[in-house]
Design an enzyme around this catalytic site. Structure first.
Site, PDB file in Angstrom:
ATOM      1  N   SER A  10      -8.344  17.885 -10.971  1.00 47.66           N
ATOM      2  CA  SER A  10      -7.321  17.182  -9.823  1.00 47.66           C
ATOM      3  C   SER A  10      -6.511  17.880  -9.684  1.00 47.66           C
ATOM      4  O   SER A  10      -5.553  17.119  -8.854  1.00 47.66           O
ATOM      5  CB  SER A  10      -6.255  16.685 -11.536  1.00 47.66           C
ATOM      6  OG  SER A  10      -7.656  15.859 -12.023  1.00 47.66           O
ATOM      7  N   LYS A  24      -6.187  16.178  -5.838  1.00 50.68           N
ATOM      8  CA  LYS A  24      -5.302  14.705  -5.482  1.00 50.68           C
ATOM      9  C   LYS A  24      -4.565  14.755  -4.519  1.00 50.68           C
ATOM     10  O   LYS A  24      -3.819  14.279  -4.156  1.00 50.68           O
ATOM     11  CB  LYS A  24      -5.134  14.329  -7.241  1.00 50.68           C
ATOM     12  CG  LYS A  24      -5.827  13.510  -8.048  1.00 50.68           C
ATOM     13  CD  LYS A  24      -5.837  13.437  -9.234  1.00 50.68           C
ATOM     14  CE  LYS A  24      -6.765  12.404 -10.291  1.00 50.68           C
ATOM     15  NZ  LYS A  24      -6.423  12.463 -11.556  1.00 50.68           N
ATOM     16  N   TYR A  72     -14.494  10.191  -4.677  1.00 54.51           N
ATOM     17  CA  TYR A  72     -13.468  10.519  -6.015  1.00 54.51           C
ATOM     18  C   TYR A  72     -14.551  12.065  -6.982  1.00 54.51           C
ATOM     19  O   TYR A  72     -13.161  13.264  -7.628  1.00 54.51           O
ATOM     20  CB  TYR A  72     -13.359   9.588  -6.625  1.00 54.51           C
ATOM     21  CG  TYR A  72     -12.318  10.158  -7.840  1.00 54.51           C
ATOM     22  CD1 TYR A  72     -10.799  10.346  -8.101  1.00 54.51           C
ATOM     23  CD2 TYR A  72     -12.648  10.106  -9.027  1.00 54.51           C
ATOM     24  CE1 TYR A  72      -9.816  10.899  -8.671  1.00 54.51           C
ATOM     25  CE2 TYR A  72     -12.082  11.058 -10.890  1.00 54.51           C
ATOM     26  CZ  TYR A  72     -10.849  11.517 -10.421  1.00 54.51           C
ATOM     27  OH  TYR A  72     -10.132  11.965 -11.517  1.00 54.51           O
ATOM     28  N   TYR A  80       1.327  14.654 -15.763  1.00 57.89           N
ATOM     29  CA  TYR A  80       0.565  13.745 -16.420  1.00 57.89           C
ATOM     30  C   TYR A  80       2.069  13.333 -17.600  1.00 57.89           C
ATOM     31  O   TYR A  80       3.274  13.710 -17.572  1.00 57.89           O
ATOM     32  CB  TYR A  80      -0.252  13.935 -17.134  1.00 57.89           C
ATOM     33  CG  TYR A  80      -1.214  14.257 -16.024  1.00 57.89           C
ATOM     34  CD1 TYR A  80      -2.535  13.548 -15.050  1.00 57.89           C
ATOM     35  CD2 TYR A  80      -1.525  15.086 -16.358  1.00 57.89           C
ATOM     36  CE1 TYR A  80      -2.604  13.866 -14.317  1.00 57.89           C
ATOM     37  CE2 TYR A  80      -3.183  15.485 -15.050  1.00 57.89           C
ATOM     38  CZ  TYR A  80      -3.223  14.743 -13.889  1.00 57.89           C
ATOM     39  OH  TYR A  80      -4.408  15.530 -13.406  1.00 57.89           O
ATOM     40  N   VAL A 127      -7.915  19.413 -14.910  1.00 62.33           N
ATOM     41  CA  VAL A 127      -8.220  19.898 -16.465  1.00 62.33           C
ATOM     42  C   VAL A 127      -9.625  21.773 -16.319  1.00 62.33           C
ATOM     43  O   VAL A 127      -9.876  22.280 -17.272  1.00 62.33           O
ATOM     44  CB  VAL A 127      -9.709  18.921 -16.865  1.00 62.33           C
ATOM     45  CG1 VAL A 127      -8.581  17.908 -17.878  1.00 62.33           C
ATOM     46  CG2 VAL A 127     -10.686  17.851 -16.293  1.00 62.33           C
TER      47      VAL A 127
HETATM   48  N1  GLN Z   1     -12.458  15.465 -12.490  1.00 62.40           N
HETATM   49  C1  GLN Z   1     -11.755  14.476 -14.047  1.00 62.40           C
HETATM   50  C2  GLN Z   1     -11.516  13.087 -13.971  1.00 62.40           C
HETATM   51  O1  GLN Z   1     -11.980  12.722 -13.393  1.00 62.40           O
HETATM   52  C3  GLN Z   1      -9.834  14.959 -13.413  1.00 62.40           C
HETATM   53  C4  GLN Z   1      -8.845  15.385 -14.466  1.00 62.40           C
HETATM   54  C5  GLN Z   1      -7.827  16.206 -14.298  1.00 62.40           C
HETATM   55  O2  GLN Z   1      -7.897  17.395 -13.734  1.00 62.40           O
HETATM   56  N2  GLN Z   1      -7.032  15.810 -15.033  1.00 62.40           N
HETATM   57  O3  GLN Z   1     -11.509  13.048 -15.138  1.00 62.40           O
END
Ligand code: GLN
Length: 311
Positions: free
Chosen positions: A70, A73, A195, A247, A265
């Protein structure tokens, strides 16, 4: 009282914290809901700090590639803002969600407008924008990240991408729900494909720290002085990272670390200190909110020791 004074001996400081945190017990767990991520050695641990004067420091596994997940992003958000500017905010909001990264709960109440661009639904809308705006979004996104990192050796990991595609039922639910509210222009599978490529980007701690320096440097590349995004866009991205980057743990990160930061993650965290540095920590064991346990601890100790919080 800070323990160190300017100019800082960053190498010495990160070495000391690395040693201290290596010795701490870590009962976090590696993300397993994307099967390919489970393969990582849970004991990997690296830290890298780069300054806007282009000095870079590192310790541990800081030159090893890992799945940035993530954290990517922020790159798609930056590229979308560069392409369509403030129009983006009609399709995605800038409020913290207070919910996990993949929660669907608010999305129906809020009629398919994601709370912010750093939760999954928001990043999916941003991917939709890139598909509408770019001829070859996957290639152009990669080139954009390579440019920010000043390094052509950055790629998608197709095994991780494939693994997410096979297990991404919830992400598919997000795109379909937003499509039903007319907030997705392109084909659902095309949005998911971009994505998952974005999430599968692999970088080292030092490449990530270098690529985030534009947010410490008013939107300019530190190594050429090229203005990549406006100072105002950079300010807004930092504000979004600060309030939404962790988050439902964004408050905790601001409270403990005091810098804008983004997690993934894969166990990476990158944080920005305006006008001075970007710092990355990688340790794959996560806490219950999906954020790197050691990563949070290292950054808390680092900003305390250097007194380099924005507050
Ligand atoms: N690729 C992960 C997902 O879409 C990304 C989540 C993350 O890093 N918080 O669930």
């Amino acid at each position: 009282m800070p323990l160190y004074f300017w100019p800082m001996n960053y190498q010495k400081i990160i070495n000391g914290i690395f040693k201290e945190v290596s010795e701490c017990k870590d009962n976090g767990i590696v993300a397993s809901y994307i099967p390919a991520l489970k393969k990582v050695n849970p004991n990997k641990f690296g830290v890298s700090l780069c300054t806007i004067k282009n000095d870079c420091f590192g310790v541990g596994d800081f030159e090893e590639k890992f799945s940035i997940q993530s954290i990517s992003k922020v790159f798609t958000l930056t590229l979308a803002l560069k392409l369509i500017g403030v129009k983006l905010w009609k399709r995605v909001d800038v409020e913290p969600s207070g919910d996990p990264f993949n929660s669907l709960v608010q999305l129906e109440f809020e009629k398919g407008i994601p709370r912010n661009p750093l939760i999954n639904s928001g990043a999916l809308v941003v991917c939709d924008v890139l598909i509408s705006e770019l001829k070859n979004p996957k290639k152009e996104l990669l080139q954009f990240v390579q440019k920010l990192a000043n390094n052509k050796n950055i790629n998608y990991n197709l095994e991780v991408m494939q693994s997410e595609t096979e297990h991404g039922f919830k992400n598919a639910a997000h795109v379909n729900l937003m499509k039903s509210f007319n907030n997705i222009e392109n084909d659902v599978d095309e949005v998911l494909d971009l994505y998952y490529h974005m999430c599968s980007l692999e970088m080292t701690c030092s490449e990530l720290a270098t690529s985030f320096l534009i947010f410490s440097n008013g939107g300019k590349l530190s190594y050429t002085n090229e203005q990549i995004i406006t100072r105002s866009a950079s300010k807004r991205i930092n504000a979004t990272i600060l309030t939404c980057g962790f988050y439902d743990e964004s408050g905790e990160f601001a409270f403990r670390v005091g810098l804008p930061g983004k997690s993934g993650v894969g166990g990476g965290i990158v944080a920005i200190y305006p006008n001075e540095y970007a710092i990355t920590v990688w340790s794959p064991k996560l806490n219950k909110n999906g954020n790197s346990l050691k990563g949070m601890t290292v950054l808390e100790k680092f900003t305390t020791k250097t007194a380099s919080s924005i507050f």
